[in-house]
Design a protein around this motif. Structure first.
Motif, PDB file in Angstrom:
ATOM      1  N   GLU A 361      -0.806 -11.810  12.774  1.00 34.63           N
ATOM      2  CA  GLU A 361      -2.107 -11.167  12.613  1.00 34.63           C
ATOM      3  C   GLU A 361      -2.154  -9.790  13.281  1.00 34.63           C
ATOM      4  OE1 GLU A 361      -5.457 -13.154  14.480  1.00 34.63           O
ATOM      5  OE2 GLU A 361      -6.508 -11.230  14.330  1.00 34.63           O
ATOM      6  N   LYS A 362      -1.645  -9.718  14.506  1.00 36.97           N
ATOM      7  CA  LYS A 362      -1.819  -8.495  15.296  1.00 36.97           C
ATOM      8  C   LYS A 362      -0.742  -7.444  15.010  1.00 36.97           C
ATOM      9  CE  LYS A 362      -5.317  -9.607  18.044  1.00 36.97           C
ATOM     10  NZ  LYS A 362      -6.567  -8.833  18.062  1.00 36.97           N
ATOM     11  N   VAL A 363       0.453  -7.890  14.637  1.00 36.82           N
ATOM     12  CA  VAL A 363       1.565  -6.943  14.544  1.00 36.82           C
ATOM     13  C   VAL A 363       2.133  -6.836  13.128  1.00 36.82           C
ATOM     14  CG1 VAL A 363       3.827  -6.310  15.472  1.00 36.82           C
ATOM     15  CG2 VAL A 363       2.193  -7.516  16.935  1.00 36.82           C
ATOM     16  N   ILE A 364       2.507  -7.971  12.561  1.00 37.78           N
ATOM     17  CA  ILE A 364       3.300  -7.918  11.330  1.00 37.78           C
ATOM     18  C   ILE A 364       2.448  -7.497  10.134  1.00 37.78           C
ATOM     19  CG2 ILE A 364       4.771  -9.239   9.752  1.00 37.78           C
ATOM     20  CD1 ILE A 364       5.593 -10.951  12.182  1.00 37.78           C
ATOM     21  N   ASP A 365       1.313  -8.147   9.944  1.00 38.64           N
ATOM     22  CA  ASP A 365       0.490  -7.801   8.777  1.00 38.64           C
ATOM     23  C   ASP A 365       0.096  -6.319   8.752  1.00 38.64           C
ATOM     24  OD1 ASP A 365       0.779 -10.258   7.695  1.00 38.64           O
ATOM     25  OD2 ASP A 365      -1.195 -11.031   8.272  1.00 38.64           O
ATOM     26  N   PRO A 366      -0.409  -5.783   9.867  1.00 34.16           N
ATOM     27  CA  PRO A 366      -0.772  -4.361   9.822  1.00 34.16           C
ATOM     28  C   PRO A 366       0.429  -3.438   9.555  1.00 34.16           C
ATOM     29  CG  PRO A 366      -1.577  -5.397  11.858  1.00 34.16           C
ATOM     30  CD  PRO A 366      -0.770  -6.422  11.145  1.00 34.16           C
ATOM     31  N   GLU A 367       1.648  -3.868   9.956  1.00 37.76           N
ATOM     32  CA  GLU A 367       2.821  -3.012   9.767  1.00 37.76           C
ATOM     33  C   GLU A 367       3.412  -3.169   8.368  1.00 37.76           C
ATOM     34  OE1 GLU A 367       4.144  -0.681  11.834  1.00 37.76           O
ATOM     35  OE2 GLU A 367       5.684  -0.244  10.327  1.00 37.76           O
ATOM     36  N   VAL A 368       3.457  -4.393   7.888  1.00 35.15           N
ATOM     37  CA  VAL A 368       4.201  -4.673   6.661  1.00 35.15           C
ATOM     38  C   VAL A 368       3.308  -4.655   5.423  1.00 35.15           C
ATOM     39  CG1 VAL A 368       5.506  -6.482   5.471  1.00 35.15           C
ATOM     40  CG2 VAL A 368       6.065  -5.902   7.818  1.00 35.15           C
ATOM     41  N   SER A 369       2.039  -5.019   5.566  1.00 34.43           N
ATOM     42  CA  SER A 369       1.150  -4.962   4.399  1.00 34.43           C
ATOM     43  C   SER A 369      -0.142  -4.207   4.683  1.00 34.43           C
ATOM     44  CB  SER A 369       0.827  -6.368   3.883  1.00 34.43           C
ATOM     45  OG  SER A 369       1.477  -7.371   4.614  1.00 34.43           O
ATOM     46  N   PRO A 370      -0.030  -2.935   5.063  1.00 30.33           N
ATOM     47  CA  PRO A 370      -1.256  -2.171   5.305  1.00 30.33           C
ATOM     48  C   PRO A 370      -1.974  -1.928   3.980  1.00 30.33           C
ATOM     49  CG  PRO A 370       0.651  -0.722   5.431  1.00 30.33           C
ATOM     50  CD  PRO A 370       1.176  -2.100   5.180  1.00 30.33           C
ATOM     51  N   ALA A 371      -3.299  -1.923   4.025  1.00 29.42           N
ATOM     52  CA  ALA A 371      -4.060  -1.785   2.782  1.00 29.42           C
ATOM     53  C   ALA A 371      -4.085  -0.335   2.320  1.00 29.42           C
ATOM     54  CB  ALA A 371      -5.475  -2.304   2.998  1.00 29.42           C
ATOM     55  N   GLU A 372      -4.046   0.586   3.272  1.00 29.99           N
ATOM     56  CA  GLU A 372      -4.204   2.002   2.886  1.00 29.99           C
ATOM     57  C   GLU A 372      -3.421   2.879   3.854  1.00 29.99           C
ATOM     58  OE1 GLU A 372      -8.438   2.146   3.283  1.00 29.99           O
ATOM     59  OE2 GLU A 372      -8.289   2.193   5.449  1.00 29.99           O
ATOM     60  N   GLY A 373      -3.522   4.180   3.645  1.00 35.11           N
ATOM     61  CA  GLY A 373      -2.836   5.116   4.526  1.00 35.11           C
ATOM     62  C   GLY A 373      -1.401   5.335   4.080  1.00 35.11           C
ATOM     63  N   LEU A 374      -0.677   6.082   4.900  1.00 39.11           N
ATOM     64  CA  LEU A 374       0.701   6.403   4.535  1.00 39.11           C
ATOM     65  C   LEU A 374       1.587   5.159   4.621  1.00 39.11           C
ATOM     66  CD1 LEU A 374       0.973   9.789   6.445  1.00 39.11           C
ATOM     67  CD2 LEU A 374       1.005   9.466   3.955  1.00 39.11           C
ATOM     68  N   ILE A 375       2.720   5.229   3.951  1.00 35.42           N
ATOM     69  CA  ILE A 375       3.691   4.132   4.009  1.00 35.42           C
ATOM     70  C   ILE A 375       4.146   3.941   5.456  1.00 35.42           C
ATOM     71  CG2 ILE A 375       5.981   3.386   3.252  1.00 35.42           C
ATOM     72  CD1 ILE A 375       5.625   5.020   0.734  1.00 35.42           C
ATOM     73  N   SER A 519      12.380  11.404  -3.144  1.00 35.74           N
ATOM     74  CA  SER A 519      11.397  11.423  -2.059  1.00 35.74           C
ATOM     75  C   SER A 519      10.216  10.551  -2.448  1.00 35.74           C
ATOM     76  CB  SER A 519      10.929  12.851  -1.774  1.00 35.74           C
ATOM     77  OG  SER A 519      12.013  13.584  -1.250  1.00 35.74           O
ATOM     78  N   LEU A 520       9.687   9.873  -1.448  1.00 35.32           N
ATOM     79  CA  LEU A 520       8.675   8.863  -1.725  1.00 35.32           C
ATOM     80  C   LEU A 520       7.509   9.030  -0.759  1.00 35.32           C
ATOM     81  CD1 LEU A 520       8.074   6.163  -3.259  1.00 35.32           C
ATOM     82  CD2 LEU A 520       9.255   4.991  -1.401  1.00 35.32           C
ATOM     83  N   GLU A 521       6.296   9.120  -1.323  1.00 37.83           N
ATOM     84  CA  GLU A 521       5.115   9.212  -0.465  1.00 37.83           C
ATOM     85  C   GLU A 521       4.076   8.161  -0.812  1.00 37.83           C
ATOM     86  OE1 GLU A 521       3.251  13.172   0.640  1.00 37.83           O
ATOM     87  OE2 GLU A 521       5.090  13.806  -0.373  1.00 37.83           O
ATOM     88  N   ASP A 522       4.140   7.744  -2.090  1.00 36.86           N
ATOM     89  CA  ASP A 522       3.085   6.896  -2.620  1.00 36.86           C
ATOM     90  C   ASP A 522       3.546   5.434  -2.632  1.00 36.86           C
ATOM     91  OD1 ASP A 522       1.159   5.604  -4.057  1.00 36.86           O
ATOM     92  OD2 ASP A 522       1.202   6.989  -5.780  1.00 36.86           O
ATOM     93  N   ARG A 523       2.797   4.602  -1.933  1.00 41.88           N
ATOM     94  CA  ARG A 523       3.108   3.180  -1.841  1.00 41.88           C
ATOM     95  C   ARG A 523       3.330   2.534  -3.215  1.00 41.88           C
ATOM     96  NH1 ARG A 523      -0.597   2.018   1.661  1.00 41.88           N
ATOM     97  NH2 ARG A 523       0.955   1.868   3.283  1.00 41.88           N
ATOM     98  N   ALA A 524       2.528   2.941  -4.194  1.00 39.87           N
ATOM     99  CA  ALA A 524       2.601   2.314  -5.515  1.00 39.87           C
ATOM    100  C   ALA A 524       3.972   2.542  -6.171  1.00 39.87           C
ATOM    101  CB  ALA A 524       1.498   2.856  -6.418  1.00 39.87           C
ATOM    102  N   GLU A 525       4.641   3.627  -5.759  1.00 40.05           N
ATOM    103  CA  GLU A 525       5.936   3.936  -6.384  1.00 40.05           C
ATOM    104  C   GLU A 525       7.120   3.293  -5.661  1.00 40.05           C
ATOM    105  OE1 GLU A 525       5.972   8.185  -6.500  1.00 40.05           O
ATOM    106  OE2 GLU A 525       4.236   8.238  -7.857  1.00 40.05           O
ATOM    107  N   MET A 526       6.844   2.632  -4.551  1.00 37.19           N
ATOM    108  CA  MET A 526       7.957   2.136  -3.727  1.00 37.19           C
ATOM    109  C   MET A 526       8.828   1.091  -4.446  1.00 37.19           C
ATOM    110  SD  MET A 526       8.036   1.272   0.287  1.00 37.19           S
ATOM    111  CE  MET A 526       7.107  -0.242   0.330  1.00 37.19           C
ATOM    112  N   PRO A 527       8.242   0.078  -5.074  1.00 37.15           N
ATOM    113  CA  PRO A 527       9.111  -0.929  -5.711  1.00 37.15           C
ATOM    114  C   PRO A 527      10.056  -0.310  -6.742  1.00 37.15           C
ATOM    115  CG  PRO A 527       6.834  -1.708  -5.637  1.00 37.15           C
ATOM    116  CD  PRO A 527       6.804  -0.272  -5.208  1.00 37.15           C
ATOM    117  N   ALA A 528       9.542   0.609  -7.564  1.00 35.78           N
ATOM    118  CA  ALA A 528      10.388   1.240  -8.585  1.00 35.78           C
ATOM    119  C   ALA A 528      11.478   2.085  -7.933  1.00 35.78           C
ATOM    120  CB  ALA A 528       9.533   2.090  -9.513  1.00 35.78           C
ATOM    121  N   ALA A 529      11.114   2.784  -6.868  1.00 36.52           N
ATOM    122  CA  ALA A 529      12.095   3.639  -6.184  1.00 36.52           C
ATOM    123  C   ALA A 529      13.225   2.793  -5.602  1.00 36.52           C
ATOM    124  CB  ALA A 529      11.403   4.437  -5.085  1.00 36.52           C
TER     125      ALA A 529
END
Ligand SMILES: Cc1ncc(C[n+]2csc(CCOP(=O)(O)OP(=O)(O)O)c2C)c(N)n1
Ligand SMILES: [Mg+2]
Lengths: 577, 104
Positions: A361-375, A519-529
């Motif tokens: 709850e405190k560490v992994i979720d905010p790091e690995v599945s953030p809802a918004e912001g930069l990757i 180069s990758l900035e957008d979370r949505a493009e990460m799986p394809a990249a």
């Protein structure tokens, strides 16, 4: 394989190469120069039997040899010239020593008549490397070469492995001698694998049988002795949870039910809490580094300690022990597994699950599945681990990239985590990944590296280009020397002294080397990249613009006990409170 | 703090060039002053003896001895308080070498 008959007269340089082949060497990482030229001249005729990889800096050669050795379970071989060539490998020798990595460095040296005269490119390599190598020896006569090479490989690979340095004078390279094949598996003053005593094994088994809350902490020694199966079997029969040091990672399957995660400063909550909660701490093939123990005086004070190690000087060095067992981890674990009682009732009662829930709850979720912001860096590592299904060899550089990679990678197979632990050498990653890929061309090799570290050995992109080495470089680009920035934020009042770093245009740089870069900035493009990166076996750079000011948590700050853990900027977990 | 005492540290070694600096380096790393150092042939043929007098803690003396023994060319090393006298060392080294010969 070699068909050169015993007793042939050969030049010293040829004897060296015959001796290497006789030891089973097939790959050399090297860089030529004046006082090693006779060896390079001989290499010209051995290209069918010895693959030589020309690096771009000698530091690259030794880190590549380390990556190769760690994956291949066979000493890495480095050939360099004297003087600057030799001093350029020194960081890697020190790194290999502290991380118990078998490498053999063969360095040219001025002719023996010129030794001690400050001749061109003369340095006292033996003097410089004796304290940081397992053995350093100067070869001055052609007739000593076969003996010295055999001994070098035996010393590097046996017992607790480490680096060996052979300083090879030019006259010994040129001079003639009879080639007589030599092997070495015995040195009378050297006992690589001590035998555990019967009394220590019996006492250990009794201590384990009567423990209510035993906990295993293991390290690189498990991998070095090939004790992965024995460890898993021991944990099964004893029903004992276990945490790993950074260098022990991949020895156990990440999904092993007994596994509690990495130990120490950025380890899992569970591993550190169980350390403070157990009544018996069983340490195997690890050396209680301060990054694992936090403040020594409060480390596992409540527990009895058994320390199993192959190196007598490690037992009792940092942590007082109740019982030391000298021996090979594989033999000792197999023997203890035979002796301990099955189905002993333990008192562990959901401690791990409770810790894991807090950490998630405190560490992994905010790091690995953030809802918004930069990757976030952890997010990238988890996504790559998912895509590779835990089958890749993970190589890291040093810094936040390394800590995130250690935390969020998954492993299915041993010898799959290559990192510079004891020395923490920035610049290790890129060349080590080259060596890892050369050792296991059939496996994907994923390097996680920071924008600082990649620039320390970035010239090795040239090696990747020339030899077409299919390394996948995942650059966690945060425009900071992130790990130092984190400490400045947390412990130096946010005074960011010289840690902000301007970066080159990595796409242009990659293009110059003919390497694909995305180069990758957008979370949505990460799986394809990531899918594109892993689609083939060619070199690839994934330049990920990650959140700049992200910190690695959990963190046991320096000077704290392993029970005092920061979960984020505000929240602490304090054991016993 | 553990108290410092004068220890006699001995090492029995193969005669290999460079061992002196490597043995001395083990003391330097822990900033232990060597007060006396003697190197001479031991009673066993081909085996050299280092005799070192140093003021340090017992924990350090033990650590230094184990780190010396770790060097490939060091056969065995010992420490004792300076005023103790042991004749067992040479017996122990001789026995060790016999055992090793049988293993070969
Ligand atoms: C050769 C070397 N110099 C300095 C350091 C100290 N150091 C440790 S981590 C770090 C920052 C690394 O920055 P970067 O490579 O960008 O990785 P990040 O932490 O940002 O992921 C530094 C300077 C080191 N470990 N090695
Ligand atoms: Mg960075």
């Amino acid at each position: 394989m070699t068909d050169t008959p015993n007793g042939w007269m050969l030049k010293g340089s040829q004897i060296l190469l015959e001796s290497l082949i006789n030891q089973g060497v097939d790959t050399i990482f090297g860089y030529p120069g004046g006082s090693i030229m006779p060896v390079y001249d001989a290499l010209y005729d051995y290209a069918d039997r010895l693959r030589h990889i020309l690096v771009r800096h000698e530091q690259g050669a030794i880190h590549a040899a380390q990556g190769y050795a760690r994956v291949k379970n066979f000493p890495g071989t480095v050939i360099v010239t004297s003087g600057p060539g030799a001093t350029n490998v020194i960081t890697g020798v020190a790194d290999a020593m502290i991380d118990s990595t078998p490498v053999v460095v063969i360095a040219g040296q001025v002719a023996s008549a010129a030794l001690g005269t400050d001749a061109f490119q003369e340095t006292d390599l033996i003097g410089m490397t004796t304290p940081i190598s397992k053995w350093a020896y100067q070869i001055r006569r052609p007739k000593d070469i076969a003996w010295a090479v055999a001994r070098a490989y035996y010393i590097a690979a046996s017992g607790r492995p480490g680096p060996v340095v052979l300083d090879f004078t030019k006259d010994a390279q040129i001079g003639m001698a009879e080639y007589i094949r030599k092997d070495c598996n015995f040195i009378r003053s050297y006992v690589p694998v001590p035998e555990p005593t019967e009394a220590s094994l019996a006492e250990a088994a009794a201590m384990i049988d009567s423990a209510r809350k035993p906990f295993v902490v293991y390290g690189h020694g498990i991998i070095l002795s090939g004790a992965e199966k024995e460890l898993a079997g021991f944990l099964d029969k004893g029903d004992i949870p276990a945490g790993s040091t950074m260098l022990g990672l991949s020895a156990l399957d990440s999904d092993n039910p007994h596994y509690t995660g990495m130990l120490g400063m950025h380890g899992s909550l569970a591993s550190n809490v169980l350390t403070q909660e157990c009544d018996l701490l069983i340490a195997v093939g690890m050396r209680f580094d301060d990054r694992v123990t936090g403040t020594i005086s409060t480390y596992a004070k409540q527990a009895k300690v058994i320390h199993i190690d192959i190196d007598a000087s490690e037992i009792g060095k940092n942590i007082p022990v109740d019982l030391g067992i000298l021996g090979d981890a594989r033999e000792v674990l197999a023997e203890l597994t035979r002796r301990i009682k099955p189905d002993v009732k333990r008192d562990w009662d959901g401690e791990k699950a409770a810790c894991d829930a807090v950490e998630k709850e405190k560490v992994i979720d905010p790091e690995v599945s953030p809802a918004e912001g930069l990757i976030k860096p952890g997010e990238v590592i988890a996504a790559v681990a998912n895509a590779c299904e835990g089958k890749a060899i993970v190589v890291t550089d040093v810094g936040q990239n390394q800590l995130f990679a250690s935390r969020y990678s998954r492993f299915k197979q041993s010898r799959s985590m290559i990192t510079s632990g004891g020395l923490g050498t920035m610049g290790f990653g890129l060349p080590a990944a080259i060596g890892a890929k050369v050792a296991a061309p059939e496996r994907p090799v994923c390097l996680f590296v920071g924008d600082g570290g990649i620039q320390m050995t970035i010239q090795e992109l040239g090696t990747i280009m020339q030899d077409g080495i299919g390394v996948k470089v995942i650059l966690l680009n945060n425009n900071w020397l992130g790990n130092v920035r984190q400490w400045q934020e947390l412990f130096f009042d946010g005074r960011y002294s010289f840690t902000r770093m301007q970066n080159p245009d990595y796409e242009k740089l990659a293009e110059a080397y003919g390497i694909t870069c995305l180069s990758l900035e957008d979370r949505a493009e990460m799986p394809a990249a990531i899918a594109q990166m892993l689609a083939d076996d060619r070199p690839f750079i994934l330049n990920v613009h990650v959140a700049e000011a992200d910190n690695v948590f959990p963190m046991i700050p320096p000077g704290k006990s392993v029970g005092e853990i920061m979960l984020n900027d505000k929240d602490w977990f304090v054991y016993g409170k | 703090m553990e108290s410092e005492k004068l220890y006699e540290i001995t090492a029995y070694t193969e005669n290999q060039v460079g061992l002196l600096s490597s043995v001395a380096g083990i003391f330097t790393r822990r900033s232990i002053n060597i007060e006396k150092l003697l190197v001479y042939p031991s009673k066993i043929e081909g085996i050299h003896k280092f005799k070192i007098l140093a003021r340090t803690t017992e924990k350090n003396a033990r650590a230094v001895v184990l780190q010396m023994e770790k060097r490939v060319d060091v056969v065995k090393a010992f420490y004792q308080e300076d005023n103790e006298r042991s004749f067992m060392e040479i017996v122990s080294v001789g026995r060790f070498l016999k055992e090793r010969e049988n293993k070969q």
